[in-house]
Design a protein around this motif. Structure first.
Motif, PDB file in Angstrom:
ATOM      1  N   GLY A   1      82.581  61.457 -16.710  1.00 51.81           N
ATOM      2  CA  GLY A   1      81.808  62.674 -16.862  1.00 51.81           C
ATOM      3  C   GLY A   1      81.833  63.154 -18.297  1.00 51.81           C
ATOM      4  N   VAL A   2      80.684  63.551 -18.794  1.00 46.53           N
ATOM      5  CA  VAL A   2      80.556  64.039 -20.162  1.00 46.53           C
ATOM      6  C   VAL A   2      80.384  65.550 -20.159  1.00 46.53           C
TER       7      VAL A   2
ATOM      8  N   GLN B   1      70.246  54.345 -23.113  1.00 45.31           N
ATOM      9  CA  GLN B   1      71.292  53.810 -23.989  1.00 45.31           C
ATOM     10  C   GLN B   1      71.421  54.640 -25.256  1.00 45.31           C
ATOM     11  N   VAL B   2      72.657  54.944 -25.601  1.00 41.60           N
ATOM     12  CA  VAL B   2      72.983  55.598 -26.865  1.00 41.60           C
ATOM     13  C   VAL B   2      73.910  54.675 -27.645  1.00 41.60           C
ATOM     14  N   THR B   3      73.512  54.343 -28.861  1.00 46.08           N
ATOM     15  CA  THR B   3      74.313  53.470 -29.710  1.00 46.08           C
ATOM     16  C   THR B   3      74.558  54.176 -31.035  1.00 46.08           C
ATOM     17  N   VAL B   4      75.827  54.313 -31.388  1.00 44.74           N
ATOM     18  CA  VAL B   4      76.218  54.988 -32.621  1.00 44.74           C
ATOM     19  C   VAL B   4      76.931  53.983 -33.510  1.00 44.74           C
ATOM     20  N   SER B   5      76.382  53.766 -34.688  1.00 45.09           N
ATOM     21  CA  SER B   5      76.966  52.805 -35.615  1.00 45.09           C
ATOM     22  C   SER B   5      77.779  53.533 -36.683  1.00 45.09           C
TER      23      SER B   5
ATOM     24  N   ARG C   1      78.543  58.907 -18.649  1.00 48.85           N
ATOM     25  CA  ARG C   1      78.309  57.733 -19.498  1.00 48.85           C
ATOM     26  C   ARG C   1      79.222  56.595 -19.080  1.00 48.85           C
ATOM     27  N   GLN C   2      78.763  55.414 -19.402  1.00 45.08           N
ATOM     28  CA  GLN C   2      79.558  54.225 -19.080  1.00 45.08           C
ATOM     29  C   GLN C   2      79.389  53.213 -20.195  1.00 45.08           C
ATOM     30  N   ALA C   3      80.497  52.871 -20.807  1.00 46.28           N
ATOM     31  CA  ALA C   3      80.513  51.843 -21.841  1.00 46.28           C
ATOM     32  C   ALA C   3      80.870  50.507 -21.189  1.00 46.28           C
ATOM     33  N   PRO C   4      80.491  49.403 -21.803  1.00 48.56           N
ATOM     34  CA  PRO C   4      80.799  48.089 -21.223  1.00 48.56           C
ATOM     35  C   PRO C   4      82.287  47.922 -20.967  1.00 48.56           C
ATOM     36  N   GLY C   5      82.619  47.496 -19.762  1.00 54.01           N
ATOM     37  CA  GLY C   5      84.010  47.262 -19.425  1.00 54.01           C
ATOM     38  C   GLY C   5      84.806  48.498 -19.081  1.00 54.01           C
ATOM     39  N   LYS C   6      84.144  49.644 -19.074  1.00 50.15           N
ATOM     40  CA  LYS C   6      84.841  50.901 -18.778  1.00 50.15           C
ATOM     41  C   LYS C   6      84.236  51.572 -17.559  1.00 50.15           C
TER      42      LYS C   6
ATOM     43  N   ALA D   1      77.327  54.268 -25.338  1.00 50.58           N
ATOM     44  CA  ALA D   1      77.392  54.028 -23.900  1.00 50.58           C
ATOM     45  C   ALA D   1      75.998  54.178 -23.301  1.00 50.58           C
ATOM     46  N   MET D   2      75.890  53.806 -22.037  1.00 54.97           N
ATOM     47  CA  MET D   2      74.707  54.148 -21.261  1.00 54.97           C
ATOM     48  C   MET D   2      74.955  55.538 -20.691  1.00 54.97           C
TER      49      MET D   2
END
Length: 126
Positions: A48-49, A121-125, A39-44, A93-94
């Motif tokens: 490996g997951v 994309q996975v988005t957790v609020s 996974r990769q989050a913006p700016g990171k 993250a993506m």
């Protein structure tokens, strides 16, 4: 040509679950390669997951997801899965599926993997 296609991403609230799938096609078999989820989050950086030995043997997880995520594969369907439970906002993250050309070690190192999907994309609020 190896192709990996992810699906199953989406938006969920914290504590929810998602199941990602990765369909492999071309000159590949999930039975002969290390497979992994990254996974990769913006700016990171990409991290490996979870990863699994060729044929579905040992599985490895990042400390941040141990006990919450489960990687599995269906060799007959050439499909890799990632069951994600108890999701947290920091899981946003993506998510990418990846396959190696050989046994990957370290299993969670992105540089060990040759083929990559387009991401989901996975988005957790909260």
């Amino acid at each position: 040509q190896v192709q990996l296609v992810e699906s199953g991403g989406g938006s969920v609230q914290a504590g929810g679950s998602l199941r990602l799938s990765c369909a492999a096609s071309g000159y590949t078999s999930t039975n002969s390669r290390s497979m992994g989820w990254f996974r990769q989050a913006p700016g990171k950086e990409r991290e490996g997951v979870a990863a699994i030995w060729p044929g579905g043997g040992m599985a490895y997880y990042a400390d941040s997801v141990k006990g919450r995520f489960n990687i599995s594969q269906d060799n007959a369907k050439n499909t890799l899965y990632l069951q994600m439970d108890s999701l947290k906002p920091e899981d946003t993250a993506m998510y990418y599926c990846a396959a190696s050309n050989r046994f990957a070690w370290p299993m969670l190192s992105p540089t060990e993997y040759r083929y990559w999907g387009q991401g989901t994309q996975v988005t957790v609020s909260s």
